[in-house]
Write an enzyme that holds these catalytic residues in place. Sequence first.
Site, PDB file in Angstrom:
ATOM      1  N   TYR A  85      11.132   3.193   5.314  1.00 17.56           N
ATOM      2  CA  TYR A  85      10.556   4.484   4.941  1.00 17.56           C
ATOM      3  C   TYR A  85      11.191   5.618   5.748  1.00 17.56           C
ATOM      4  O   TYR A  85      11.253   5.545   6.984  1.00 17.56           O
ATOM      5  CB  TYR A  85       9.039   4.465   5.177  1.00 17.56           C
ATOM      6  CG  TYR A  85       8.401   5.823   5.001  1.00 17.56           C
ATOM      7  CD1 TYR A  85       8.245   6.381   3.731  1.00 17.56           C
ATOM      8  CD2 TYR A  85       7.975   6.565   6.105  1.00 17.56           C
ATOM      9  CE1 TYR A  85       7.694   7.633   3.569  1.00 17.56           C
ATOM     10  CE2 TYR A  85       7.413   7.823   5.950  1.00 17.56           C
ATOM     11  CZ  TYR A  85       7.276   8.349   4.679  1.00 17.56           C
ATOM     12  OH  TYR A  85       6.727   9.589   4.517  1.00 17.56           O
ATOM     13  N   LYS A 142       1.231  16.556  -3.838  1.00 12.12           N
ATOM     14  CA  LYS A 142      -0.085  16.418  -3.198  1.00 12.12           C
ATOM     15  C   LYS A 142      -1.044  17.544  -3.578  1.00 12.12           C
ATOM     16  O   LYS A 142      -2.258  17.379  -3.478  1.00 12.12           O
ATOM     17  CB  LYS A 142       0.060  16.308  -1.674  1.00 12.12           C
ATOM     18  CG  LYS A 142       1.007  15.214  -1.204  1.00 12.12           C
ATOM     19  CD  LYS A 142       0.723  13.878  -1.853  1.00 12.12           C
ATOM     20  CE  LYS A 142       1.584  12.719  -1.360  1.00 12.12           C
ATOM     21  NZ  LYS A 142       3.038  12.879  -1.444  1.00 12.12           N
ATOM     22  N   TYR A 164      11.737  10.715  -0.612  1.00 10.46           N
ATOM     23  CA  TYR A 164      11.089  10.222  -1.843  1.00 10.46           C
ATOM     24  C   TYR A 164      11.970  10.408  -3.069  1.00 10.46           C
ATOM     25  O   TYR A 164      12.474   9.451  -3.653  1.00 10.46           O
ATOM     26  CB  TYR A 164       9.766  10.974  -2.069  1.00 10.46           C
ATOM     27  CG  TYR A 164       8.769  10.809  -0.955  1.00 10.46           C
ATOM     28  CD1 TYR A 164       7.887   9.736  -0.956  1.00 10.46           C
ATOM     29  CD2 TYR A 164       8.699  11.719   0.102  1.00 10.46           C
ATOM     30  CE1 TYR A 164       6.961   9.566   0.061  1.00 10.46           C
ATOM     31  CE2 TYR A 164       7.783  11.561   1.123  1.00 10.46           C
ATOM     32  CZ  TYR A 164       6.914  10.484   1.095  1.00 10.46           C
ATOM     33  OH  TYR A 164       6.020  10.324   2.103  1.00 10.46           O
TER      34      TYR A 164
HETATM   35  C1  LIG Z   1       3.919  11.760  -1.185  1.00 15.53           C
HETATM   36  C2  LIG Z   1       5.166  11.978  -1.942  1.00 15.53           C
HETATM   37  C3  LIG Z   1       5.569  11.082  -2.955  1.00 15.53           C
HETATM   38  C4  LIG Z   1       4.844   9.801  -3.245  1.00 15.53           C
HETATM   39  O1  LIG Z   1       3.637   9.995  -3.906  1.00 15.53           O
HETATM   40  P1  LIG Z   1       2.507   8.899  -3.734  1.00 15.53           P
HETATM   41  O2  LIG Z   1       1.409   9.364  -4.572  1.00 15.53           O
HETATM   42  O3  LIG Z   1       2.203   8.837  -2.267  1.00 15.53           O
HETATM   43  O4  LIG Z   1       3.091   7.598  -4.194  1.00 15.53           O
HETATM   44  C5  LIG Z   1       6.700  11.355  -3.669  1.00 15.53           C
HETATM   45  N1  LIG Z   1       7.425  12.467  -3.399  1.00 15.53           N
HETATM   46  C6  LIG Z   1       7.097  13.320  -2.434  1.00 15.53           C
HETATM   47  C7  LIG Z   1       7.987  14.474  -2.190  1.00 15.53           C
HETATM   48  C8  LIG Z   1       5.957  13.119  -1.676  1.00 15.53           C
HETATM   49  O5  LIG Z   1       5.637  13.991  -0.718  1.00 15.53           O
END
Ligand SMILES: *Cc1c(COP(=O)(O)O)cnc(C)c1O
Length: 334
Positions: free
Chosen positions: A263, A49, A289
């Site tokens: 999720y 992010k 993730y």
């Molecule tokens: C937010 C996030 C993702 C996913 O990314 P997006 O752009 O929302 O698809 C993947 N890995 C981590 C650790 C995240 O925080």
Amino acid sequence: MRLADIPRVALAHLPTPLEYLPRLSEFLGGPRIYIKRDDQTGLALGGNKVRKLEFLVADALEQGCDTLVTTGGPQSNHARQTAAAAAKLGLACHLVLPKLVPIATHEYENSGNVLLDRLLGASVEMPAAADFSAATIEWALASLRGQGRRPYSIPIGGSTAVGALGYVAALHELFEQANAQSLSIDAIVVATGSAGTHAGILAGLFQTGSSIPLHGFAVSATTADKVKLVGSLAGQVCERLEIPAADLAARIQVDDAFVGPGYGIPTDAMREAVNQTARFEGLLLDPVYTGKAMAGLFAAVRRGQFTGGQNVVFWHTGGAPGLFAYEAELTTSV
Ligand SMILES: *Cc1c(COP(=O)(O)O)cnc(C)c1O
């Protein structure tokens, strides 16, 4: 418009390393696995992010805003990185973190990213899932305006056409590193959540004229939902940057087979991927993730989708602070 002409605030430690994972590659017995270390973007434990926030925060400052507002699950890495960006730039931050994941342990609601959000000075609101709707954010924004604030609202995951620009730039960065290492990349693997990362990388592939396949592993919802999201965001980014994106839909690959029950809900395949990556490489993934995306890569290698001579880049998007929130779920042995 050119990417270099779009306002951007420097927040990340770039370039992040591109590394080979010899022991994990040998363990899986398939392609050579490389990792792009966006868990090392530097700001308050890093993550993907930060790259999006470089463009989002620049937009907020251009609009004269003084407060960043965003949302996500309680263990949102995006919320933590937004809180850190706000702190670094002297902005306020308000986080609306609905309890969207059915885990109610003390650690889940107080440790990991939540602890860091508070340390970083954000105000945190955690509504029950049943009490949360799109209107919840509107109320928060209205309340801040009532207090004389100028809030800038960042949607979940920072996945707007502005945020995704961070990953167009990231793809260029990866290609520069690969060239410098004389590495020819055969495939890129990424976790697909709110999809700004996937969409930005894809737009970057179009911009460079590359036909390298990009494999997304969904961490929520379904393949159909993610394909729609990626297509819409990548389309907007390509339009803004005037990138011809012929046959965009045909280039979108998302597999939802590793989401599990939902999720943020742990799966055994995620536990195996997190454990093996830690033990073979001393490398920390996350339970929400990258653990699920790596489980997808393990399965793809095991079914022979990639051959021994190929080079696969796994895009590490961060999230290790979330490990502390999943103590109970991760100490089960695999
Ligand atoms: C937010 C996030 C993702 C996913 O990314 P997006 O752009 O929302 O698809 C993947 N890995 C981590 C650790 C995240 O925080």
